[in-house]
Each structure stands twice: as structure tokens, then as C-alpha cells.
Enzyme design. Structure first.
Site, mmCIF file in Angstrom:
data_model
loop_
_atom_site.group_PDB
_atom_site.id
_atom_site.type_symbol
_atom_site.label_atom_id
_atom_site.label_comp_id
_atom_site.label_asym_id
_atom_site.label_seq_id
_atom_site.Cartn_x
_atom_site.Cartn_y
_atom_site.Cartn_z
ATOM 1 N N LYS A 79 0.814 -1.217 0.000
ATOM 2 C CA LYS A 79 0.000 0.000 0.000
ATOM 3 C C LYS A 79 0.848 1.267 0.000
ATOM 4 C CE LYS A 79 -4.361 -1.791 1.683
ATOM 5 N NZ LYS A 79 -5.408 -1.752 2.719
ATOM 6 N N ARG B 292 -3.469 -10.120 5.248
ATOM 7 C CA ARG B 292 -3.918 -10.174 3.850
ATOM 8 C C ARG B 292 -2.769 -9.694 2.975
ATOM 9 N NH1 ARG B 292 -6.456 -6.874 -0.039
ATOM 10 N NH2 ARG B 292 -8.132 -7.903 -1.214
#
Length: 286
Positions: free
Chosen positions: A232, A266
């Protein structure tokens, strides 16, 4: 409670953290959009063989759950029509269920997609909107599937344009507490709920790292905590690397999350994440 999870007919002991591998059957996800398409040109059509190969590789690398998503929720993304989301996800879930033994998660906020996905074999519902769509709680309650409730400020199209918190850790924690309470009032969710602070969903880089540093406040809610840190922008802003070059930074962040009580990581990079989980467990148990 936070060390046990029921997902359909499966039971997970989360005293040892697990990895959720990411399968984006989309043309526009921030890190791997389009990778599972049949052709580079033309309309996006999912290549089932590519999906099966990737899921099998995730299993070989140690993933316990595979998360299938047919709608990108990256910053600035637009909603996908319902029929298109169904066309992308349901054949994938059916094919994986037919060929491989793995816990399948459906990444959606649509009650219709949730219902169809569970009927096709999904055992976990991963909802960035925390079952706030009309009818979602009822569908999830009756499904028998585990549910991940995530915090998001705003909507994907605009969530990084404007956001405000009095105290990001307290605000996110209270939101997740209230959503979990609402779910529990609506149906039998015992041992079926996870919570996710929603890294990158309506939060500044500073907000994200404050949440990571104080993740134990979220774990104290009493539910297993899922974190999605993989590749991210909060990693990219620190390491100054392109999206696919953020594996080491993502692993470092995952270790910090594990040390602060995360139960599910995740990840796009399952092998590296499983190495991180293994090192964390050895360190914790020494």
C-alpha cells in the site's frame, strides 16, 4: 474468542496467525489489476486457468484463505455494476471450490454478491463497508460464513480527498465496536467476526502508522484482527519504491502488526508473509 474463527464448515485456531492471499479479478486494482485477464487488449475477461494456477501457488506457499474480489476499492476507483461483479467473481469461486480445498473469501459490499458467492462456496465475507449496505447484515447472518468488518472513511472514489479524526485509533476502534455490536444484535455471529482497521481507506500516512503502532487497542475489542498492509501507499511513501517493489516494506509492517496482535495478514506476497509469520511465532514462543 479472538483465537477462534468459524467460517462455514471450517474452524481456524488463530493462536497461530494465518495468511490470506489476494486474488483480484479486476482490470484496475492498484497492485495487480489485469494480471488474471485472458487478453491484455479488449474487455476484461477472467482467465480461470490463471486463477487456479495462482491459488494453487498460494496454497503451496502456505495461505489458509484466498480472498476473491471483483471490484477495485483503491483510492479514486468507481463502483462496478452488479452483473459485472457477479460475472467476475462467481465463476472463479465455483472453479476454485471444484478443484482446490481452501477457505474462499469474497471481497464485496453487495448483499447479492455475498449470497451468490456463499452459494458457490465462499466461507468468508470481507466487506470494506462493514455490512452497512441495506440487507447485508441479514444475508451475512444467514450465510454461516465468517465476516470481516472493515473501517473506511468516505467511499473509494473520494476517501483520500478529505478525512478528519479526533483520535484515529479511538475513532476507528469505536466504529468497529459499534458495527460488531449491531451485527451481534441481528443474528448469530458467535466466533464468526473479524475486524480490520482499514489501512489506506480514508487515512493519511500518519494515521495509518498511528493505527499500526496502537493496533493492540483494536485487538482489545475481543475479535480477531485482519490487516491489509500489502504494497500500500503507506509503505510506498516510506520506502519510495514502486508498488511491486514494496514486498520488504510490507513484510516489515506485517511483523509490527503481528507483534501488536494481528491474527490474519492479507497479502499479495504469500511466501514472504508466511516467512514473517514463522519468524514472529518463533520469536514469540522462544
Amino acid at each position: 474468542m479472538k483465537h477462534r474463527l468459524k467460517a462455514g464448515n471450517r474452524q481456524f485456531d488463530l493462536a497461530t496467525p494465518i495468511c490470506m492471499g489476494v486474488i483480484n479479478v479486476t482490470p484496475d486494482s492498484f497492485s495487480d489489476g489485469g494480471n488474471l485477464a485472458k487478453n491484455e487488449a479488449g474487455p476484461f475477461i477472467v482467465d480461470i486457468d490463471k486463477v487456479l494456477y495462482k491459488v494453487e501457488s498460494f496454497l503451496d506457499q502456505g495461505a489458509s484463505v484466498v480472498d476473491v474480489g471483483g471490484e477495485s476499492t483503491r483510492p479514486g476507483s468507481h463502483a462496478v455494476p452488479l452483473d459485472e461483479e457477479l460475472e467476475r467473481t462467481i465463476p472463479v469461486i465455483e472453479a476454485v471450490r471444484k478443484n482446490l480445498d481452501v477457505c474462499l473469501s469474497i471481497d464485496t459490499s453487495s448483499p447479492t454478491v455475498m449470497k451468490e458467492a456463499v452459494a458457490a462456496g465462499a466461507e468468508l465475507i470481507n466487506d470494506v463497508r462493514a455490512l452497512s449496505s441495506p440487507g447485508a447484515i441479514e444475508v451475512a447472518a444467514n450465510s454461516g460464513a465468517a465476516v470481516c468488518l472493515m473501517h473506511m472513511s468516505g467511499q473509494p472514489i473520494n476517501m483520500q480527498e478529505s478525512f478528519h479524526y479526533n483520535d484515529v485509533v479511538k475513532d476507528v476502534s469505536e466504529y468497529l465496536r459499534e458495527r460488531a455490536k449491531t451485527c451481534i444484535k441481528a443474528g448469530d455471529f458467535e466466533h464468526r467476526l473479524l475486524v480490520d482497521p482499514g489501512f489506506g481507506f480514508g487515512k493519511s500516512v500518519s494515521h495509518n502508522y498511528k493505527l499500526l503502532k496502537h493496533l493492540s487497542v483494536i485487538t482489545e475489542l475481543g475479535f480477531p484482527v485482519l490487516v491489509g498492509l500489502s504494497r500500500k501507499s503507506m509503505i510506498g511513501e516510506v520506502v519510495n519504491r514502486a508498488t511491486k517493489e514494496r514486498v520488504s516494506g510490507s513484510v516489515a509492517a506485517s511483523i509490527l502488526a503481528l507483534n501488536n496482535g494481528a491474527s490474519v495478514i492479507r497479502s499479495h506476497d504469500v511466501a514472504a508473509t508466511m516467512d514473517a509469520i514463522g519468524v514472529h511465532c518463533a520469536y514469540r514462543n522462544a
